[in-house]
Design an enzyme around this catalytic site. Sequence first.
Site, mmCIF file in Angstrom:
data_model
loop_
_atom_site.group_PDB
_atom_site.id
_atom_site.type_symbol
_atom_site.label_atom_id
_atom_site.label_comp_id
_atom_site.label_asym_id
_atom_site.label_seq_id
_atom_site.Cartn_x
_atom_site.Cartn_y
_atom_site.Cartn_z
ATOM 1 N N PHE A 349 0.623 -1.601 -0.247
ATOM 2 C CA PHE A 349 0.015 0.252 -0.068
ATOM 3 C C PHE A 349 0.917 1.196 0.134
ATOM 4 O O PHE A 349 1.766 0.990 1.037
ATOM 5 C CB PHE A 349 -1.054 0.088 0.817
ATOM 6 C CG PHE A 349 -2.063 -1.048 1.008
ATOM 7 C CD1 PHE A 349 -3.518 -1.414 0.634
ATOM 8 C CD2 PHE A 349 -1.726 -2.217 2.372
ATOM 9 C CE1 PHE A 349 -3.987 -2.041 0.522
ATOM 10 C CE2 PHE A 349 -2.655 -3.199 1.977
ATOM 11 C CZ PHE A 349 -3.553 -3.380 0.913
ATOM 12 N N ASP A 350 0.669 2.279 -0.738
ATOM 13 C CA ASP A 350 1.506 3.670 -1.018
ATOM 14 C C ASP A 350 1.209 4.175 0.346
ATOM 15 O O ASP A 350 1.756 5.645 0.311
ATOM 16 C CB ASP A 350 0.773 3.762 -2.326
ATOM 17 C CG ASP A 350 0.296 3.981 -3.090
ATOM 18 O OD1 ASP A 350 -1.149 3.596 -2.321
ATOM 19 O OD2 ASP A 350 0.193 4.648 -3.859
ATOM 20 N N LYS A 351 0.080 4.336 0.344
ATOM 21 C CA LYS A 351 -0.330 6.061 1.291
ATOM 22 C C LYS A 351 -2.230 4.845 2.141
ATOM 23 O O LYS A 351 -2.241 4.140 2.729
ATOM 24 C CB LYS A 351 -1.443 6.397 0.780
ATOM 25 C CG LYS A 351 -2.499 6.497 -0.414
ATOM 26 C CD LYS A 351 -3.410 6.845 -0.939
ATOM 27 C CE LYS A 351 -4.643 7.030 -2.028
ATOM 28 N NZ LYS A 351 -4.309 5.386 -3.052
#
Length: 449
Positions: A349-351
């Site tokens: 997950f990037d955020k």
Amino acid sequence: MALPVDTFGGGEALPGLPWRTLLLWLLVTPVQFGFGCQFYRRAFRALSHGSSNMDVLVALGSSAAYGYSVVTVAVAVSYGEEGGGQACFETASMLITFILLGKYLEASAKRKTSEALSKLVSLVPPTALLCPPGSLPGAGGDDGDEAARSVPVADLRTGDVVQVPPGAQLPVDGEVVHGSSEVNEHMVTGEPVPVPKAEGAQVIGGTLNCSGALWVRVGAVGNETVLAKIMKVVSDAQMRRPDVQAFADRISSVFVPAVVALALLTWASWAALLSLELLPDLSMHGWHRASSLAFMFGCAVLVIACPCAMGLATPTAVMVGTGVGAERGILFKGGDVLEAASRVTAVVFDKTGTLTSCKLRVVDAAPWLPGLTRAQLLELAGSAESASEHPIGKAIAAHARAQGLRVAAPECYRACAGYGLTCRVGASEVLLGNREWLGRHGVSLSAAQ
């Protein structure tokens, strides 16, 4: 009309034709040639182009069941013998009903996806405040308010400047050319904390302007906006075919003629066996004509092969998967991506907005000033933030109330978007904000703080 009738009294309408069979015949005929007409049309178009698909098999299967029943009734009535009760009109209607139910489920999934697209469309306001050239604050005009006029968003062009007041949604993608504010981009990024925006910052249409007025130069309109591209991804997902569906289509093109050939072979084989009287025991069933029994077995092959789960379940599963995903904020770029997800072993997950509930809450409070208790700190902070619209401020005020503390209305309240606020709570002067905001007011933080 597609439900089979199990009982309808006794007796016969004609010798060899029970009342129940006659009622089924009357009820099934509109289903076969009314609701089933669409399958005949599509099957005819496929055959006219020299190809075969699942519609051909549906038309053949239901027609075989209906035709077999008509032949059975005709033979029974002609000879005045039992046999009309063995008709299977309900089988023909149930085949069509089952396929139409699958089509309905597929249409329902598409409708859910369309509703998700409609929600995205509703994020963009229908009108915008267009500023004529030279009307920006500090550009020879007054404050830019009177000069702005409301125009449809569809009339905006790249390079136009629009004014976005506090609390309004941004109508277009673009660049901030004047003003400062905080923009809630939760609907696009999933992050609950508004992002500070000043001159030169990029903004996305459909996001919410929270605190200050912004003047934005239009950078993208129509299909070039971020929301339009997201909607296109969701829409295209219904058209992209996963590998398993392509495989199912290839199998169907071979499966249909194979089933027809097998049905003809079954008919011919049974007809030959019965005509040569190699199966004399079958005469006990009352079938005096070998062709009738052979016809029944040939029709059974067509009926059993229809409908084909592989041809129906695959597109339905893709539609339902993408539709449910869109409802929950998960956008699949296509059915092939949805299929590949079954082989995923790790997800990165990037955020944090992807993982959180997007609702901030206070988990702890640590007073650093000697003599200031935790309750006093929360009471002052909660009172100061009680008038704030910022998600962090709302979380602090809600936590103070949940602790049973007194939350008073602040006085001399002044907020600076993206930095913090100052106010007076009772006899105390309160300063809340980030490190830069505190530094502006002569407050320095230690490394531990």
